[in-house]
Write a protein that holds these residues in place. Structure first.
Motif, PDB file in Angstrom:
ATOM      1  N   LEU A  41      33.096  48.567  51.281  1.00  0.00           N
ATOM      2  CA  LEU A  41      33.952  48.633  52.463  1.00  0.00           C
ATOM      3  C   LEU A  41      33.990  47.280  53.167  1.00  0.00           C
ATOM      4  O   LEU A  41      35.070  46.794  53.533  1.00  0.00           O
ATOM      5  CB  LEU A  41      33.467  49.724  53.422  1.00  0.00           C
ATOM      6  N   ALA A  42      32.837  46.668  53.350  1.00  0.00           N
ATOM      7  CA  ALA A  42      32.779  45.357  54.008  1.00  0.00           C
ATOM      8  C   ALA A  42      33.536  44.309  53.197  1.00  0.00           C
ATOM      9  O   ALA A  42      34.282  43.493  53.761  1.00  0.00           O
ATOM     10  CB  ALA A  42      31.321  44.941  54.205  1.00  0.00           C
ATOM     11  N   ALA A  43      33.370  44.331  51.892  1.00  0.00           N
ATOM     12  CA  ALA A  43      34.055  43.358  51.034  1.00  0.00           C
ATOM     13  C   ALA A  43      35.570  43.553  51.083  1.00  0.00           C
ATOM     14  O   ALA A  43      36.327  42.582  51.102  1.00  0.00           O
ATOM     15  CB  ALA A  43      33.542  43.468  49.598  1.00  0.00           C
ATOM     16  N   LEU A  44      36.020  44.798  51.123  1.00  0.00           N
ATOM     17  CA  LEU A  44      37.457  45.061  51.205  1.00  0.00           C
ATOM     18  C   LEU A  44      38.010  44.684  52.580  1.00  0.00           C
ATOM     19  O   LEU A  44      39.105  44.115  52.678  1.00  0.00           O
ATOM     20  CB  LEU A  44      37.747  46.534  50.900  1.00  0.00           C
ATOM     21  N   CYS A  45      37.262  44.994  53.635  1.00  0.00           N
ATOM     22  CA  CYS A  45      37.734  44.681  54.995  1.00  0.00           C
ATOM     23  C   CYS A  45      37.776  43.184  55.257  1.00  0.00           C
ATOM     24  O   CYS A  45      38.643  42.704  55.992  1.00  0.00           O
ATOM     25  CB  CYS A  45      36.847  45.375  56.033  1.00  0.00           C
ATOM     26  N   THR A  46      36.840  42.454  54.697  1.00  0.00           N
ATOM     27  CA  THR A  46      36.793  41.007  54.926  1.00  0.00           C
ATOM     28  C   THR A  46      37.658  40.225  53.948  1.00  0.00           C
ATOM     29  O   THR A  46      37.870  39.026  54.146  1.00  0.00           O
ATOM     30  CB  THR A  46      35.349  40.484  54.830  1.00  0.00           C
ATOM     31  N   GLY A  47      38.142  40.861  52.913  1.00  0.00           N
ATOM     32  CA  GLY A  47      38.981  40.177  51.937  1.00  0.00           C
ATOM     33  C   GLY A  47      38.202  39.511  50.819  1.00  0.00           C
ATOM     34  O   GLY A  47      38.783  38.834  49.980  1.00  0.00           O
ATOM     35  N   ILE A  48      36.882  39.687  50.801  1.00  0.00           N
ATOM     36  CA  ILE A  48      36.080  39.149  49.698  1.00  0.00           C
ATOM     37  C   ILE A  48      36.560  39.768  48.385  1.00  0.00           C
ATOM     38  O   ILE A  48      36.692  39.093  47.370  1.00  0.00           O
ATOM     39  CB  ILE A  48      34.581  39.403  49.935  1.00  0.00           C
ATOM     40  N   ILE A  49      36.833  41.068  48.447  1.00  0.00           N
ATOM     41  CA  ILE A  49      37.441  41.778  47.324  1.00  0.00           C
ATOM     42  C   ILE A  49      38.778  42.310  47.833  1.00  0.00           C
ATOM     43  O   ILE A  49      38.833  42.930  48.900  1.00  0.00           O
ATOM     44  CB  ILE A  49      36.555  42.941  46.829  1.00  0.00           C
ATOM     45  N   ARG A  50      39.834  42.056  47.103  1.00  0.00           N
ATOM     46  CA  ARG A  50      41.145  42.577  47.465  1.00  0.00           C
ATOM     47  C   ARG A  50      41.356  43.933  46.788  1.00  0.00           C
ATOM     48  O   ARG A  50      40.830  44.177  45.706  1.00  0.00           O
ATOM     49  CB  ARG A  50      42.235  41.592  47.068  1.00  0.00           C
ATOM     50  N   LEU A  51      42.108  44.776  47.451  1.00  0.00           N
ATOM     51  CA  LEU A  51      42.320  46.130  46.943  1.00  0.00           C
ATOM     52  C   LEU A  51      42.865  46.126  45.520  1.00  0.00           C
ATOM     53  O   LEU A  51      42.433  46.922  44.690  1.00  0.00           O
ATOM     54  CB  LEU A  51      43.267  46.899  47.869  1.00  0.00           C
ATOM     55  N   ASN A  52      43.778  45.201  45.220  1.00  0.00           N
ATOM     56  CA  ASN A  52      44.355  45.190  43.876  1.00  0.00           C
ATOM     57  C   ASN A  52      43.344  44.786  42.802  1.00  0.00           C
ATOM     58  O   ASN A  52      43.612  44.917  41.623  1.00  0.00           O
ATOM     59  CB  ASN A  52      45.589  44.294  43.814  1.00  0.00           C
ATOM     60  N   GLN A  53      42.164  44.307  43.205  1.00  0.00           N
ATOM     61  CA  GLN A  53      41.131  43.953  42.238  1.00  0.00           C
ATOM     62  C   GLN A  53      40.324  45.160  41.771  1.00  0.00           C
ATOM     63  O   GLN A  53      39.568  45.055  40.804  1.00  0.00           O
ATOM     64  CB  GLN A  53      40.176  42.913  42.840  1.00  0.00           C
ATOM     65  N   VAL A  54      40.458  46.295  42.461  1.00  0.00           N
ATOM     66  CA  VAL A  54      39.687  47.491  42.094  1.00  0.00           C
ATOM     67  C   VAL A  54      40.511  48.778  42.129  1.00  0.00           C
ATOM     68  O   VAL A  54      40.007  49.842  41.782  1.00  0.00           O
ATOM     69  CB  VAL A  54      38.442  47.659  43.011  1.00  0.00           C
ATOM     70  N   LYS A  55      41.774  48.686  42.507  1.00  0.00           N
ATOM     71  CA  LYS A  55      42.573  49.880  42.798  1.00  0.00           C
ATOM     72  C   LYS A  55      42.713  50.838  41.620  1.00  0.00           C
ATOM     73  O   LYS A  55      42.470  52.039  41.759  1.00  0.00           O
ATOM     74  CB  LYS A  55      43.955  49.458  43.289  1.00  0.00           C
ATOM     75  N   GLU A  56      43.106  50.349  40.464  1.00  0.00           N
ATOM     76  CA  GLU A  56      43.364  51.239  39.329  1.00  0.00           C
ATOM     77  C   GLU A  56      42.092  51.940  38.857  1.00  0.00           C
ATOM     78  O   GLU A  56      42.088  53.143  38.607  1.00  0.00           O
ATOM     79  CB  GLU A  56      44.006  50.468  38.162  1.00  0.00           C
ATOM     80  N   THR A  57      41.014  51.183  38.744  1.00  0.00           N
ATOM     81  CA  THR A  57      39.765  51.780  38.273  1.00  0.00           C
ATOM     82  C   THR A  57      39.190  52.740  39.311  1.00  0.00           C
ATOM     83  O   THR A  57      38.672  53.802  38.964  1.00  0.00           O
ATOM     84  CB  THR A  57      38.742  50.687  37.925  1.00  0.00           C
ATOM     85  N   ALA A  58      39.303  52.392  40.592  1.00  0.00           N
ATOM     86  CA  ALA A  58      38.834  53.297  41.646  1.00  0.00           C
ATOM     87  C   ALA A  58      39.614  54.606  41.597  1.00  0.00           C
ATOM     88  O   ALA A  58      39.028  55.692  41.720  1.00  0.00           O
ATOM     89  CB  ALA A  58      38.974  52.629  43.010  1.00  0.00           C
TER      90      ALA A  58
END
Length: 128
Positions: A41-58
């Motif tokens: 959650l922190a990585a997604l909120c801060t932009g360290i990880i972008r949603l499109n980097q994990v969206k399909e697998t999630a």
């Protein structure tokens, strides 16, 4: 497609691994999976990880989540001799907590939708 899923799965696995490390390092009674979820959650909120980097697998992991509960259910069946004396409180607690979680989740979701609708209306008035 396979490489996309593999890369995304590795990102999710790495964040889960960091959650396991925090569980070992921090002496609190918090499951490692919760640490991992908070880190994600922190990585997604801060932009360290972008949603499109994990969206399909999630999305895939969420779709197959019910299958992941089969081993836990089988474990409960194997533990029936231990659960037999407390089955009624176990069922009541499970039902009550499920209803509470569903109610709270529904209320929060409705409030978030209403907030987004109000913000959308404000944006339209500003741009219009």
């Amino acid at each position: 497609h396979i490489m996309l899923y593999l890369r995304q799965f590795c990102i999710i696995l790495f964040v889960s691994f960091l959650g396991e490390l925090l569980y070992v390092i921090i002496p609190l009674p918090i499951p490692a999976s919760v640490y991992g979820l908070v880190l994600m959650l922190a990585a997604l909120c801060t932009g360290i990880i972008r949603l499109n980097q994990v969206k399909e697998t999630a999305g895939f992991l969420i779709e197959i989540m019910p299958v992941m509960f089969i081993p836990a259910a089988a474990g409960l069946l194997n533990s029936w001799s231990l659960l037999r004396p407390v089955w009624l409180p176990f069922i009541v607690i499970t039902l009550v907590s499920t209803i509470i979680v569903m109610g709270v989740t529904g209320q929060i979701t409705q409030r978030m939708i209403q907030k987004n609708m109000k913000n959308g209306e404000k944006d339209e008035r500003i741009s219009g």
